[in-house]
Design a protein around this motif. Structure first.
Motif, PDB file in Angstrom:
ATOM      1  N   THR A  90       0.836  -1.202   0.000  1.00  0.00           N
ATOM      2  CA  THR A  90       0.000   0.000   0.000  1.00  0.00           C
ATOM      3  C   THR A  90       0.868   1.247   0.000  1.00  0.00           C
ATOM      4  OG1 THR A  90      -1.693  -1.191   1.262  1.00  0.00           O
ATOM      5  CG2 THR A  90      -1.842   1.205   1.215  1.00  0.00           C
ATOM      6  N   LEU A  91       1.881   1.269   0.856  1.00  0.00           N
ATOM      7  CA  LEU A  91       2.764   2.433   0.953  1.00  0.00           C
ATOM      8  C   LEU A  91       3.463   2.708  -0.370  1.00  0.00           C
ATOM      9  CD1 LEU A  91       4.079   4.359   3.287  1.00  0.00           C
ATOM     10  CD2 LEU A  91       6.083   2.931   2.836  1.00  0.00           C
ATOM     11  N   LEU A  92       4.000   1.665  -0.997  1.00  0.00           N
ATOM     12  CA  LEU A  92       4.735   1.840  -2.250  1.00  0.00           C
ATOM     13  C   LEU A  92       3.819   2.333  -3.364  1.00  0.00           C
ATOM     14  CD1 LEU A  92       6.981  -1.365  -2.216  1.00  0.00           C
ATOM     15  CD2 LEU A  92       7.583   0.946  -1.497  1.00  0.00           C
ATOM     16  N   ALA A  93       2.557   1.928  -3.311  1.00  0.00           N
ATOM     17  CA  ALA A  93       1.610   2.334  -4.347  1.00  0.00           C
ATOM     18  C   ALA A  93       1.134   3.769  -4.171  1.00  0.00           C
ATOM     19  CB  ALA A  93       0.407   1.390  -4.347  1.00  0.00           C
ATOM     20  N   ASN A  94       1.125   4.266  -2.944  1.00  0.00           N
ATOM     21  CA  ASN A  94       0.478   5.549  -2.654  1.00  0.00           C
ATOM     22  C   ASN A  94       1.427   6.691  -2.315  1.00  0.00           C
ATOM     23  OD1 ASN A  94      -2.034   4.372  -3.063  1.00  0.00           O
ATOM     24  ND2 ASN A  94      -2.255   3.796  -0.914  1.00  0.00           N
TER      25      ASN A  94
ATOM     26  N   LYS B 299      16.843   8.066  -1.979  1.00  0.00           N
ATOM     27  CA  LYS B 299      17.631   6.865  -1.729  1.00  0.00           C
ATOM     28  C   LYS B 299      16.855   6.018  -0.723  1.00  0.00           C
ATOM     29  CE  LYS B 299      22.196   8.832  -2.659  1.00  0.00           C
ATOM     30  NZ  LYS B 299      23.556   9.094  -2.122  1.00  0.00           N
ATOM     31  N   VAL B 300      16.553   4.793  -1.102  1.00  0.00           N
ATOM     32  CA  VAL B 300      15.741   3.899  -0.274  1.00  0.00           C
ATOM     33  C   VAL B 300      16.609   2.729   0.170  1.00  0.00           C
ATOM     34  CG1 VAL B 300      13.714   2.400  -0.210  1.00  0.00           C
ATOM     35  CG2 VAL B 300      13.625   4.573  -1.458  1.00  0.00           C
ATOM     36  N   VAL B 301      16.648   2.496   1.487  1.00  0.00           N
ATOM     37  CA  VAL B 301      17.447   1.407   2.056  1.00  0.00           C
ATOM     38  C   VAL B 301      16.494   0.428   2.725  1.00  0.00           C
ATOM     39  CG1 VAL B 301      19.396   0.801   3.523  1.00  0.00           C
ATOM     40  CG2 VAL B 301      19.267   3.090   2.508  1.00  0.00           C
TER      41      VAL B 301
ATOM     42  N   ALA C 179      14.871 -11.101  -2.517  1.00  0.00           N
ATOM     43  CA  ALA C 179      13.656 -11.044  -3.329  1.00  0.00           C
ATOM     44  C   ALA C 179      12.873  -9.765  -3.059  1.00  0.00           C
ATOM     45  CB  ALA C 179      12.785 -12.270  -3.056  1.00  0.00           C
ATOM     46  N   SER C 180      12.800  -9.362  -1.790  1.00  0.00           N
ATOM     47  CA  SER C 180      12.020  -8.168  -1.457  1.00  0.00           C
ATOM     48  C   SER C 180      12.708  -6.895  -1.943  1.00  0.00           C
ATOM     49  CB  SER C 180      11.755  -8.100   0.048  1.00  0.00           C
ATOM     50  OG  SER C 180      12.963  -7.968   0.790  1.00  0.00           O
ATOM     51  N   VAL C 181      14.020  -6.830  -1.850  1.00  0.00           N
ATOM     52  CA  VAL C 181      14.754  -5.654  -2.353  1.00  0.00           C
ATOM     53  C   VAL C 181      14.554  -5.525  -3.862  1.00  0.00           C
ATOM     54  CG1 VAL C 181      17.033  -4.642  -2.705  1.00  0.00           C
ATOM     55  CG2 VAL C 181      16.452  -5.632  -0.494  1.00  0.00           C
TER      56      VAL C 181
ATOM     57  N   LYS D 120       9.168  -1.711  -8.068  1.00  0.00           N
ATOM     58  CA  LYS D 120       8.037  -0.842  -7.761  1.00  0.00           C
ATOM     59  C   LYS D 120       8.431   0.634  -7.757  1.00  0.00           C
ATOM     60  CE  LYS D 120       4.520  -3.646  -6.992  1.00  0.00           C
ATOM     61  NZ  LYS D 120       3.238  -3.533  -7.733  1.00  0.00           N
ATOM     62  N   LEU D 121       9.713   0.906  -7.481  1.00  0.00           N
ATOM     63  CA  LEU D 121      10.173   2.297  -7.363  1.00  0.00           C
ATOM     64  C   LEU D 121      11.265   2.583  -8.393  1.00  0.00           C
ATOM     65  CD1 LEU D 121      10.440   2.543  -3.462  1.00  0.00           C
ATOM     66  CD2 LEU D 121       8.481   3.104  -4.917  1.00  0.00           C
ATOM     67  N   PRO D 122      10.920   2.585  -9.688  1.00  0.00           N
ATOM     68  CA  PRO D 122      11.951   2.773 -10.722  1.00  0.00           C
ATOM     69  C   PRO D 122      12.604   4.146 -10.696  1.00  0.00           C
ATOM     70  CG  PRO D 122       9.755   2.888 -11.687  1.00  0.00           C
ATOM     71  CD  PRO D 122       9.574   2.437 -10.268  1.00  0.00           C
ATOM     72  N   ASP D 123      11.948   5.122 -10.073  1.00  0.00           N
ATOM     73  CA  ASP D 123      12.507   6.473 -10.044  1.00  0.00           C
ATOM     74  C   ASP D 123      13.275   6.772  -8.759  1.00  0.00           C
ATOM     75  OD1 ASP D 123      11.409   7.080 -12.556  1.00  0.00           O
ATOM     76  OD2 ASP D 123       9.474   7.561 -11.642  1.00  0.00           O
TER      77      ASP D 123
END
Length: 273
Positions: free
Chosen positions: A115-119, A126-128, A140-142, A148-151
């Motif tokens: 939900t968070l990634l979609a909204n 930079k996402v860690v 797999a999750s990374v 999901k976050l190509p930008d």
């Protein structure tokens, strides 16, 4: 040359001031935790970085027992249902680096994170990722988060088994230093060498590490090892064996990381399927 010296000194001083006044990146630790394990990792990271921190909170809490949580999560995943979340107090757009934490459910990030990634907009951040799990799911999750976050720039993540949560503080310290988030001395780990057929002694280490975990019934086939500060780390290639509850399970290969610390029983740290 005499007329240049004052100019050069001024330039050097201005450069030094500019460097000293360079704005430090703003960091947020954002996490979902169903039973407190991921929260403990999040708070350890926050304390070491002096970062802001906030929990991701579903409107309908996952407060049932293990079986109820599994059933609900499966229903949501199969139905592509995004659980509603309470609004965030933090403004993601104001942060440069976001540590994103979650437990692993069904081999990847828990459904509230979907939900968070979609909204939310993570473009330019930079996402860690960091996660807790029963056997594995970090890689797999990374990968799924990066898709999901190509930008965003999704950086290498940290993961720890819930059964090894006591080891998290030292591992987090190493992870943050190794990836340049905090300063301090650390010993870089060497790459694993090429694997070779597992000997009886090495296979016994594998069996001792996974023997107490009911979801893994496997046989080590290949292995490599490297020295770590407190002992030896092994990377095993293994194949699963038939289980009583799943007699028709197809033969699959997996990678299993095992730590052997002097004076302690070997334990596996992660499974990569």
């Amino acid at each position: 040359m005499k007329t240049l010296k004052p100019f050069l000194m001024s330039a050097i001083l201005l450069l030094a001031v500019a460097c000293n006044n360079e704005k430090a990146p703003k960091v947020l630790v954002l996490y979902f935790s169903q039973n407190g394990t991921t929260k403990a990792v999040a708070e350890e990271i926050q304390a070491r970085l002096g970062a802001d921190i906030e929990a991701i909170v579903p409107v309908n809490a996952y407060d049932g027992d293990y079986a109820a949580t599994i059933a609900r999560s499966r229903e949501e995943r199969e139905g592509a249902v995004l659980p509603e979340l309470q609004p965030l107090a933090s403004d993601i757009s104001s942060y440069d680096i976001i540590f994103l934490g979650y437990p692993i459910w069904f081999g990847t990030y828990a459904q509230p994170l979907a939900t968070l990634l979609a909204n939310q907009d993570f473009a330019g951040k930079k996402v860690v990722p960091f996660c807790t799990f029963g056997s594995g799911g970090l890689d797999a999750s990374v990968k799924a988060i990066a898709e999901k976050l190509p930008d965003a720039q999704v950086l290498p993540g940290y993961g720890v088994r819930a059964a090894r949560i006591a080891a998290a503080p030292a591992e987090i310290d190493m992870f943050l230093k190794e990836n340049g988030f905090i300063k301090g001395d650390f010993t870089p780990l060497q790459d694993f060498p090429e694997q070779h057929p597992a000997s009886e002694e090495e296979a016994a280490i594998f069996d001792a590490a996974v023997g107490g975990y009911p979801m893994i019934k496997a046989m080590a086939t290949m292995v490599s090892s490297r020295e770590i500060p407190d002992g030896t780390e092994y990377l095993f290639t293994a194949v699963n064996l038939p289980r009583e509850d799943m007699p028709d399970m197809p033969v699959r290969e997996m990678k299993v990381y095992v730590k052997a610390v002097e004076g302690q029983a070997p334990e596996f740290t992660q499974v990569v399927r």
